[in-house]
Design a protein around this motif. Sequence first.
Motif, PDB file in Angstrom:
ATOM      1  N   PRO A   9       0.840  -1.197   0.000  1.00 42.03           N
ATOM      2  CA  PRO A   9       0.000   0.000   0.000  1.00 42.03           C
ATOM      3  C   PRO A   9       0.879   1.253   0.000  1.00 42.03           C
ATOM      4  CG  PRO A   9      -0.809  -1.599   1.592  1.00 42.03           C
ATOM      5  CD  PRO A   9       0.502  -2.122   1.102  1.00 42.03           C
ATOM      6  N   ALA A  10       0.486   2.244  -0.774  1.00 44.23           N
ATOM      7  CA  ALA A  10       1.320   3.436  -0.960  1.00 44.23           C
ATOM      8  C   ALA A  10       1.645   4.118   0.360  1.00 44.23           C
ATOM      9  CB  ALA A  10       0.617   4.410  -1.907  1.00 44.23           C
ATOM     10  N   ASP A  11       0.650   4.221   1.248  1.00 48.64           N
ATOM     11  CA  ASP A  11       0.890   4.899   2.524  1.00 48.64           C
ATOM     12  C   ASP A  11       1.903   4.130   3.376  1.00 48.64           C
ATOM     13  OD1 ASP A  11      -0.886   6.830   1.784  1.00 48.64           O
ATOM     14  OD2 ASP A  11      -2.559   6.036   2.981  1.00 48.64           O
ATOM     15  N   PHE A  12       1.788   2.815   3.393  1.00 48.74           N
ATOM     16  CA  PHE A  12       2.711   2.001   4.192  1.00 48.74           C
ATOM     17  C   PHE A  12       4.124   2.085   3.629  1.00 48.74           C
ATOM     18  CE2 PHE A  12       4.465  -2.322   5.238  1.00 48.74           C
ATOM     19  CZ  PHE A  12       4.670  -2.045   6.589  1.00 48.74           C
ATOM     20  N   ALA A  40       5.369   4.585   1.945  1.00 57.92           N
ATOM     21  CA  ALA A  40       5.870   5.917   2.262  1.00 57.92           C
ATOM     22  C   ALA A  40       6.410   5.976   3.692  1.00 57.92           C
ATOM     23  CB  ALA A  40       4.771   6.958   2.071  1.00 57.92           C
ATOM     24  N   ILE A  41       5.717   5.291   4.605  1.00 60.71           N
ATOM     25  CA  ILE A  41       6.164   5.261   6.001  1.00 60.71           C
ATOM     26  C   ILE A  41       7.507   4.527   6.112  1.00 60.71           C
ATOM     27  CG2 ILE A  41       5.664   4.305   8.288  1.00 60.71           C
ATOM     28  CD1 ILE A  41       2.688   4.822   7.698  1.00 60.71           C
ATOM     29  N   THR A  64      10.414   6.668  -5.033  1.00 58.13           N
ATOM     30  CA  THR A  64      10.702   5.715  -3.952  1.00 58.13           C
ATOM     31  C   THR A  64      12.090   5.129  -4.123  1.00 58.13           C
ATOM     32  OG1 THR A  64       8.366   5.154  -3.644  1.00 58.13           O
ATOM     33  CG2 THR A  64       9.995   3.538  -2.899  1.00 58.13           C
TER      34      THR A  64
END
Length: 401
Positions: A20-23, A25-26, A61
Amino acid sequence: MSGAIAPAGLPQHSHAQHLPADFLAILCASAAALLVVLPIAAFALAVFLLINLPAGTSRSTRLMLATTAAIGLSMMTGARPLDPSAPNDIDVYYDIYQQLAAGHTEYLGTYGGGLEFAMPLLCWLWALLLPPLSVNGLMFCFALTSSVLLLVWVEKAFYLDRRWQDPALMGVCILMLNLYFSTQLVRQFLALIVLLYAITAQSRSKQWLYVALATTFHLTALPFYAIYLLARRGLPGWVALVVIAFAVRVSFWELVAAFDVVPVALADKLAYYVDNSQEFTDADLTSLRMIGLLGFVSLVALLSNRFRVDRKTRDWLAVPWVTALMHLVLLPIPLASLRTTLMVHSVVPGLIAYQMLWRKAGVVLLTVLNVFFVYKTVTLIAAPDSGNLLPTVAMVGAFLT
């Protein structure tokens, strides 16, 4: 080794599911944040993600993780403690840095009869732009310059010019980069990285421009480019390289004996050997470890392809074996083996391993790259008195006088 160094086509495998993009990014932010706490943790997390993220991971990324890994590895390299009782090449470079910082610009012409001015010029620029550096700070600057130049080359040659997608290529190139020699064989190490730009340049004029730039770091860039041109010819070129290595072994000490009559630029290269005639050094033997590891990977690639490989893959599989032959032939000359094979065992071993395996892809590639990751991480952690486990505050404090 034959043809262009970059492979043709796109990798079709995807060895992991998209996170998932948010994960993601974290995770990327966490790796970068770890740089201000513990560089080895930042390096390990960034490289692990690069190796295991799927093909098609976004460029932002990939670059964020690659930059984090390069900085972390460079900080660890710069933090390496030095034995004041042992001779160290970096001490010589640090003296040049201090002289240039004091305004003695004549030190720009220290090497190669003034032709190898690029490294002193870098030292002079750092003296102008940065706070006063300790010897560890100078090592960090050399290491960071080398790692960033390699990062930019991989990004340009593979991901932009040839639309490569798999972030694992970037990850393993940074993972296996041996930055120790970026602080010892500084000029040659930088020259070899600049030569990579020449090898993948799209026009003849750019090729020779990069070759000329590489020679301003170290004049041996010219014969090393010639080695590449021979190697890319396949079997006839490989045989020629081994024959040349034998010829050098036989005639080298006669050349050293003529030390006082050779040109200044060449005399600078022979100075070390006047007082050092032992058969080989510990560094010569240590560099064989990586060559041997690449030889093992070539056997894994052969087995995984059931001994049926295309010509381009075959050429890459030959790299460690031809390199090992040259290395062994040149062992009687101290440091000649190490220097001649430096590109293979310290600059691009990750690229070579990837090139051997990517067409097979899947589980074999992923397994080998993760074995490399464990090997390098354990090596960094277990190295005694290396400075690798120091916190960032201690490292940065040691970089400044």
